[in-house]
Design an enzyme around this catalytic site. Structure first.
Site, short mmCIF file in Angstrom:
data_model
loop_
_atom_site.label_atom_id
_atom_site.label_comp_id
_atom_site.label_asym_id
_atom_site.label_seq_id
_atom_site.Cartn_x
_atom_site.Cartn_y
_atom_site.Cartn_z
N GLY A 1 -3.08 9.20 -3.60
CA GLY A 1 -4.42 9.57 -4.09
C GLY A 1 -4.51 10.83 -4.94
O GLY A 1 -5.45 10.98 -5.71
N GLU B 1 -5.57 9.00 9.75
CA GLU B 1 -4.18 8.94 10.24
C GLU B 1 -3.99 9.77 11.51
O GLU B 1 -3.08 9.51 12.28
CB GLU B 1 -3.21 9.36 9.12
CG GLU B 1 -3.34 8.40 7.94
CD GLU B 1 -2.09 8.20 7.13
OE1 GLU B 1 -1.16 9.00 7.23
OE2 GLU B 1 -2.05 7.20 6.38
N ASP C 1 0.87 -1.17 0.00
CA ASP C 1 0.00 0.00 0.00
C ASP C 1 0.91 1.23 0.00
O ASP C 1 2.10 1.13 0.25
CB ASP C 1 -0.86 -0.01 1.27
CG ASP C 1 -1.77 1.21 1.37
OD1 ASP C 1 -2.31 1.64 0.33
OD2 ASP C 1 -1.92 1.78 2.47
N SER C 2 0.32 2.39 -0.27
CA SER C 2 1.08 3.63 -0.17
C SER C 2 1.53 3.90 1.27
O SER C 2 2.51 4.60 1.48
CB SER C 2 0.23 4.80 -0.65
OG SER C 2 -0.96 4.87 0.09
N CYS D 1 -4.29 -1.36 -2.03
CA CYS D 1 -4.44 0.10 -2.16
C CYS D 1 -5.32 0.32 -3.38
O CYS D 1 -5.01 -0.18 -4.47
CB CYS D 1 -3.06 0.72 -2.37
SG CYS D 1 -3.10 2.46 -2.84
N ASN D 2 -6.41 1.05 -3.20
CA ASN D 2 -7.32 1.26 -4.31
C ASN D 2 -6.68 2.09 -5.42
O ASN D 2 -6.90 1.82 -6.60
CB ASN D 2 -8.58 1.98 -3.83
CG ASN D 2 -9.53 1.06 -3.09
OD1 ASN D 2 -10.44 0.51 -3.68
ND2 ASN D 2 -9.31 0.88 -1.80
N THR D 3 -5.89 3.11 -5.05
CA THR D 3 -5.29 3.95 -6.07
C THR D 3 -4.31 3.13 -6.90
O THR D 3 -4.33 3.19 -8.15
CB THR D 3 -4.57 5.15 -5.43
OG1 THR D 3 -5.51 5.85 -4.59
CG2 THR D 3 -4.05 6.10 -6.47
N CYS E 1 -11.15 3.03 -0.63
CA CYS E 1 -9.83 3.40 -0.11
C CYS E 1 -9.65 2.58 1.15
O CYS E 1 -10.55 2.50 1.98
CB CYS E 1 -9.79 4.90 0.21
SG CYS E 1 -8.28 5.39 1.07
N THR E 2 -8.47 1.98 1.29
CA THR E 2 -8.28 1.05 2.41
C THR E 2 -8.23 1.74 3.78
O THR E 2 -8.24 1.06 4.80
CB THR E 2 -7.02 0.18 2.19
OG1 THR E 2 -5.92 1.03 1.87
CG2 THR E 2 -7.25 -0.80 1.04
N HIS E 3 -8.18 3.06 3.81
CA HIS E 3 -8.28 3.75 5.09
C HIS E 3 -9.73 3.84 5.59
O HIS E 3 -9.97 4.05 6.78
CB HIS E 3 -7.80 5.20 4.97
CG HIS E 3 -6.32 5.39 5.03
ND1 HIS E 3 -5.51 5.18 3.95
CD2 HIS E 3 -5.50 5.78 6.04
CE1 HIS E 3 -4.25 5.47 4.29
NE2 HIS E 3 -4.22 5.82 5.56
#
Lengths: 257, 257
Positions: free
Chosen positions: A45, A145, A12-13, A75-77, A176-178
């Protein structure tokens, strides 16, 4: 053919993919994992897709050099930018997070999407499921975050982004994984709307595919090794704020990718 | 000795430095400018200082190759990371944003600082002015970039960050070039506290130094050329949301730095 005892690579980012890692560990308790967070270049993103695609290739190469038997783009992006190419061009199974979430969404009538600017603008979800509405929500990642997902601030921000969502929306993809951290808040703003989180759907898909390919680990111990490109201490503190205990952690410089 | 007719180079991680550019253009209407926004690598505020220092050197090199006669580091994080080294090692005058703001702050009793995580943790402001309180505010940058500086969301976030500020604070340094947009909101949360914005103080300092060095442009026309490392269209839209008209804009790839 890869060794079934090899670890699964997840990237992921930054820390968002830890929601996917958690679901993977739950679905596959005997597997070992390498988790890569590109924290020096987070967030993805708002970046151009060709740049994110290049990052995804660099990280995939790094994880393959560590010997992973499969790759999860958590990560979706990055999934929007680098799939399906990566899956076609690599010799190990590659899984993104879009298709599993979209498959769940196909069971609903009017479906919406929230995600990063890059994910929404890529139109990548539209390949898998028709979307009635989509909205980029750049503040959600920093809110999570900061640990503010249950705070009144998050509620106000969620109202701001979702006020124009169609009244008859049946399901909303958390693209988005967040975003799974914001579920409680999003339920308050959109009561009765099914919130679709890609983590569990992705984990089920990975488990099934590894089983079919004869790649399940007979003797793994659920170990996780973390790699980050940014500051290790900040990563560790943030991951732990999000509920992930980090025991083994290495810093990777961008030159090593 | 540089040509007085050369432009002044100004750089930031993204659009925040446009607040400094605006003050510079007001103080120096006959000068031309090159503005560099490192939008592919924004934000700097959560990155390790050695990495930000490297970025600052790369961008300084690029701007010097374009022939600038002076350099303004219009970013608190980059100023914290790269000054005073950059000023000592380059042949053109180099200005950061910390010292001018700190000079204004020295006229007050109890002084506080808000900024990015990297700026606050660097302790760099402490070299110029004693601080009674400092707080990293990671949500302020994305809030401003979303255009929400006057929104109730901004007020709630500002209260969250500032609730532990000492009651007898006399002045607060806005230690990030995005923060001047939040002045109205911050005044509501901390009424009576002097808000110190580095843009005007920096512009005054640059104007005076160029005058003393005989480097003022006798015939500039206030032209600005923008360079970005990320997506040009996104930059243009964001800059215009923040009140800066962008007429000439080039994309620079990271490989060119």
């Amino acid at each position: 053919m890869k060794d079934p005892k090899a670890p699964i690579g997840v990237f992921d980012s930054g820390v968002g993919g830890l929601t996917v890692l958690k679901a993977l560990r739950h679905a596959l308790p005997r597997e070992d994992f390498l988790y890569f967070g590109d924290t020096a270049r987070v967030p993805y993103g708002g970046k151009p897709l060709p740049m994110v695609r290049r990052f995804a290739w660099e990280i995939a190469g790094f994880l393959l050099r560590q010997g992973v038997k499969a790759l999860v783009v958590a990560c979706n992006t990055a999934s929007s930018a680098a799939l399906p190419d990566l899956a076609e061009d690599l010799s190990v199974p590659v899984f993104g997070v879009l298709e599993p979430a979209a498959e769940v969404a196909r069971g609903y009538g009017k479906v919406g999407l929230i995600g990063t600017q890059a994910t929404v603008e890529s139109g990548a979800y539209g390949r898998y499921v028709p979307l009635a509405w989509a909205k980029a929500c750049p503040l959600f990642v920093p809110l999570v975050e900061e640990g503010l997902w249950d705070d009144p601030v998050a509620l106000l921000v969620a109202r701001h982004y979702l006020e124009e969502a169609p009244k008859d929306l049946e399901a909303l993809i958390l693209g988005c994984t967040h975003y799974p951290f914001l579920k409680g808040t999003l339920e308050k703003v959109l009561p009765g709307v099914k919130l679709i989180d890609s983590a569990e759907a992705t984990a089920r898909k990975v488990a099934e595919a590894l089983r079919q390919a004869g790649l399940l680990n007979p003797e793994g111990q659920g170990k996780v090794v973390h790699y980050v490109t940014g500051d290790p201490e900040s990563y560790k503190a943030l991951a732990e704020r999000l509920g992930e205990r980090v025991e083994t952690l290495y810093r990777v410089s961008l030159e090593e990718l």
